[in-house]
Design a protein around this motif. Sequence first.
Motif, mmCIF file in Angstrom:
data_model
loop_
_atom_site.group_PDB
_atom_site.id
_atom_site.type_symbol
_atom_site.label_atom_id
_atom_site.label_comp_id
_atom_site.label_asym_id
_atom_site.label_seq_id
_atom_site.Cartn_x
_atom_site.Cartn_y
_atom_site.Cartn_z
ATOM 1 N N ARG A 38 -7.232 -1.994 5.707
ATOM 2 C CA ARG A 38 -7.450 -3.441 5.477
ATOM 3 C C ARG A 38 -6.465 -4.378 4.660
ATOM 4 N NH1 ARG A 38 -12.532 -4.443 6.786
ATOM 5 N NH2 ARG A 38 -14.045 -2.509 7.106
ATOM 6 N N VAL A 39 -5.117 -3.851 4.189
ATOM 7 C CA VAL A 39 -3.860 -4.701 3.010
ATOM 8 C C VAL A 39 -2.690 -4.949 4.759
ATOM 9 C CG1 VAL A 39 -1.339 -4.551 2.919
ATOM 10 C CG2 VAL A 39 -3.160 -2.957 1.969
ATOM 11 N N ARG A 40 -3.560 -6.908 4.391
ATOM 12 C CA ARG A 40 -3.084 -8.007 5.051
ATOM 13 C C ARG A 40 -1.485 -7.778 5.665
ATOM 14 N NH1 ARG A 40 -6.257 -13.022 2.197
ATOM 15 N NH2 ARG A 40 -8.104 -11.778 2.662
ATOM 16 N N ASP A 41 -0.673 -7.700 5.035
ATOM 17 C CA ASP A 41 0.672 -7.649 4.836
ATOM 18 C C ASP A 41 1.028 -6.123 5.650
ATOM 19 O OD1 ASP A 41 3.609 -8.828 4.386
ATOM 20 O OD2 ASP A 41 3.682 -6.256 3.852
ATOM 21 N N GLU A 83 5.139 4.343 -6.557
ATOM 22 C CA GLU A 83 3.928 4.543 -5.869
ATOM 23 C C GLU A 83 2.241 4.527 -6.472
ATOM 24 O OE1 GLU A 83 5.622 7.393 -2.613
ATOM 25 O OE2 GLU A 83 5.309 8.539 -4.574
ATOM 26 N N VAL A 84 2.740 4.504 -8.114
ATOM 27 C CA VAL A 84 1.290 4.528 -8.213
ATOM 28 C C VAL A 84 1.095 3.006 -8.587
ATOM 29 C CG1 VAL A 84 0.202 5.253 -10.631
ATOM 30 C CG2 VAL A 84 1.375 7.134 -10.063
ATOM 31 N N ASP A 85 2.255 2.564 -9.353
ATOM 32 C CA ASP A 85 2.095 1.001 -9.261
ATOM 33 C C ASP A 85 1.373 0.377 -8.335
ATOM 34 O OD1 ASP A 85 2.698 1.545 -11.556
ATOM 35 O OD2 ASP A 85 4.921 1.639 -11.236
ATOM 36 N N LYS A 86 2.053 0.529 -7.339
ATOM 37 C CA LYS A 86 1.710 -0.093 -5.680
ATOM 38 C C LYS A 86 0.441 0.110 -5.379
ATOM 39 C CE LYS A 86 6.048 -1.006 -4.335
ATOM 40 N NZ LYS A 86 7.121 -1.170 -5.097
ATOM 41 N N ILE A 87 -0.086 1.054 -5.411
ATOM 42 C CA ILE A 87 -1.214 1.547 -5.023
ATOM 43 C C ILE A 87 -1.876 0.869 -6.071
ATOM 44 C CG2 ILE A 87 -3.061 3.816 -4.575
ATOM 45 C CD1 ILE A 87 -0.959 5.143 -4.085
ATOM 46 N N VAL A 88 -2.104 0.994 -7.198
ATOM 47 C CA VAL A 88 -3.178 0.514 -8.056
ATOM 48 C C VAL A 88 -3.030 -0.967 -8.061
ATOM 49 C CG1 VAL A 88 -3.172 0.252 -10.679
ATOM 50 C CG2 VAL A 88 -3.072 2.293 -9.691
ATOM 51 N N SER A 89 -2.009 -1.558 -7.848
ATOM 52 C CA SER A 89 -1.979 -3.331 -7.395
ATOM 53 C C SER A 89 -2.938 -3.768 -6.175
ATOM 54 C CB SER A 89 -0.795 -2.928 -7.421
ATOM 55 O OG SER A 89 -0.664 -4.895 -7.677
ATOM 56 N N ALA A 90 -2.649 -2.305 -5.262
ATOM 57 C CA ALA A 90 -3.152 -3.090 -3.754
ATOM 58 C C ALA A 90 -4.670 -2.449 -3.915
ATOM 59 C CB ALA A 90 -2.565 -2.222 -3.056
ATOM 60 N N ALA A 91 -5.476 -1.934 -4.795
ATOM 61 C CA ALA A 91 -6.697 -2.078 -4.955
ATOM 62 C C ALA A 91 -7.138 -3.005 -5.410
ATOM 63 C CB ALA A 91 -6.827 -0.453 -5.756
ATOM 64 N N GLY A 92 -6.349 -3.724 -6.582
ATOM 65 C CA GLY A 92 -6.836 -4.351 -6.633
ATOM 66 C C GLY A 92 -7.388 -5.838 -5.955
ATOM 67 N N ARG A 93 -6.653 -5.946 -5.217
ATOM 68 C CA ARG A 93 -6.234 -6.704 -4.475
ATOM 69 C C ARG A 93 -6.718 -6.868 -3.181
ATOM 70 N NH1 ARG A 93 -1.096 -6.631 -4.144
ATOM 71 N NH2 ARG A 93 -0.587 -4.984 -2.352
ATOM 72 N N LEU A 94 -6.943 -6.015 -3.178
ATOM 73 C CA LEU A 94 -8.124 -5.362 -0.994
ATOM 74 C C LEU A 94 -9.330 -6.371 -1.530
ATOM 75 C CD1 LEU A 94 -6.724 -2.071 -0.663
ATOM 76 C CD2 LEU A 94 -7.097 -4.324 0.923
ATOM 77 N N LEU A 95 -10.217 -6.109 -3.004
ATOM 78 C CA LEU A 95 -11.297 -5.770 -3.709
ATOM 79 C C LEU A 95 -11.599 -7.621 -3.907
ATOM 80 C CD1 LEU A 95 -12.588 -3.817 -7.146
ATOM 81 C CD2 LEU A 95 -13.422 -3.997 -4.659
ATOM 82 N N ARG A 96 -10.781 -8.163 -4.528
ATOM 83 C CA ARG A 96 -10.264 -9.744 -4.385
ATOM 84 C C ARG A 96 -10.344 -10.281 -3.124
ATOM 85 N NH1 ARG A 96 -6.442 -8.270 -8.341
ATOM 86 N NH2 ARG A 96 -5.118 -9.436 -7.372
ATOM 87 N N GLU A 97 -9.719 -9.953 -2.086
ATOM 88 C CA GLU A 97 -9.338 -10.582 -1.567
ATOM 89 C C GLU A 97 -10.512 -10.424 -0.083
ATOM 90 O OE1 GLU A 97 -5.359 -9.738 0.649
ATOM 91 O OE2 GLU A 97 -4.508 -10.688 -0.359
ATOM 92 N N ASP A 129 -13.812 -11.168 1.548
ATOM 93 C CA ASP A 129 -14.688 -11.373 1.774
ATOM 94 C C ASP A 129 -16.496 -11.051 1.090
ATOM 95 O OD1 ASP A 129 -13.176 -12.932 3.171
ATOM 96 O OD2 ASP A 129 -13.699 -12.588 5.014
ATOM 97 N N GLU A 130 -16.212 -9.952 2.063
ATOM 98 C CA GLU A 130 -17.721 -8.936 1.070
ATOM 99 C C GLU A 130 -17.940 -9.124 -0.228
ATOM 100 O OE1 GLU A 130 -21.612 -7.253 2.760
ATOM 101 O OE2 GLU A 130 -20.008 -8.279 3.686
ATOM 102 N N PHE A 131 -16.640 -8.201 -0.886
ATOM 103 C CA PHE A 131 -16.935 -8.631 -2.285
ATOM 104 C C PHE A 131 -17.260 -10.209 -3.067
ATOM 105 C CE2 PHE A 131 -15.000 -8.457 -6.517
ATOM 106 C CZ PHE A 131 -15.333 -7.592 -7.477
ATOM 107 N N GLN A 132 -16.706 -10.729 -2.418
ATOM 108 C CA GLN A 132 -16.814 -12.336 -2.696
ATOM 109 C C GLN A 132 -17.943 -12.688 -2.350
ATOM 110 O OE1 GLN A 132 -14.598 -14.488 -4.655
ATOM 111 N NE2 GLN A 132 -13.183 -12.890 -4.572
ATOM 112 N N SER A 133 -18.317 -12.676 -1.985
ATOM 113 C CA SER A 133 -20.347 -12.657 -1.200
ATOM 114 C C SER A 133 -20.724 -12.529 -2.244
ATOM 115 C CB SER A 133 -21.041 -12.339 0.707
ATOM 116 O OG SER A 133 -19.915 -12.604 0.915
#
Length: 452
Positions: A395-398, A418-432, A434-438
């Motif tokens: 579900r990562v857009r890029d 690799e760890v930093d990028k995965i952790v960062s992606a997790a937060g971004r995926l939640l924020r982006e 639509d269901e989480f925003q709902s």
Amino acid sequence: MLVRFLGLLFLFLTVSCSHTKVAEQPLEQWTPETDSEVVGQIQGDRSPQLAVMLSFSGGGTRASALSYGVLKELEATRIHTEKGDRALLHEVDIISSVSGGSFTAAYYGLYGDRIFDDFDEKFLRKNVEGELFLRGFNPINWVSLLRRNYGRSDLAADYYNKHMFDGATFADMQRQDAPLVIMNATDLASGARIPFFKGSFDIICTDLDAYPVSRAVAASSAAPVILSPIALKSHAGECQYQASPWIDESLRQEDSSERKMEAELITEYMDQQKRPWLHLVDGGISDNLGLRAFYNTLGMLNDPRGAVPSILGENVRNIIIISVNAHANHHPHLALKRYAPSFAEIVSSVTSEQMSRYSQDTIRIIRYQYENLANELSEKGEEVNFFFVEVSFDRVRDKAQREYLNSIPTNFNLSDDEVDKIVSAAGRLLRESDEFQSILKALAPSEAGPDQ
């Protein structure tokens, strides 16, 4: 020389004996109060109007890091409840996990917010594979590893116990501010999912409270061939356990059904003569998402058709499931090659494809079950909402970032980047999402005035 040799031999035997002690303890007396204990753990000091469930998939350290990143984002997300403003993380009722996700689930279940202080140092950024490899080649462990009742997963469990879990047992997870953590393994003999859950351990008359957390994590992540199974002795029939009435009712049915098959399997595990030992391996084999616990395990408390709403509470208004899915990428490039794939490519492709298809079926089942549940509860009173959020690299857009994250291996040795990028992606995926925003919109305080 002789004295030195005898000293080393004594050391080997001492270490060996300490490794082979029995980990599981028999349950002295079963009582039906188990149900209320589990319900109490789920409800905890949390809002009765909100049911939040997390599932952490398998996938090595990348699964641990992705689930850790989700916990960080939930901790940073503030919501309003009748108990006041608080982090959404502190409203989590249940975490179900398999394999790599079980490290994160167990650590948070034991230590709560301390996970944000030292989990990355103790596990995410450790070369766990290298540590276990070195221990396997350490002469001190050779005698133990030659024994039939001590394998590579036992060695791993000892390492986790010493360096992560400090000798903790499941009793240490029973806190008012802690969610119910269900780690899942697979019984090699039957292929059945075995949850580390009081209701399941009662069936085999084994005391879950006394069981080491480290061994549960080792069992949940024991990849076949690479790691040995964790043996679990059954004490079934020794604690006066009484099966729930739905089991006999299901067995009397003439037609085969999923409910009847579940009852037949439970009946087999209640017979120590038929299944005196369970040999537990990676939970991802039977459910790589950890979602099946929300469908099957809770049903062991009573009637599978009625247990879920009773556990979630009569006043529940919002039911939330967040599935953290770190599944491995497929290998479409194999179709472009004439030569035969390598052994590693074959194993990886076959297992990931099977798990992906099974995972999608699981998601459909869970959605269907809980959407129906929300509709049924809504018909009886106030509206009940159901939200399902999937956190997945797909579900990562890029595109470039998505391909990079999907290419990260599912082992237990990742680089800091690799760890930093995965952790960062997790937060971004939640924020982006639509269901989480709902979800956040549904949980926002009402702006309506008293006259409205």
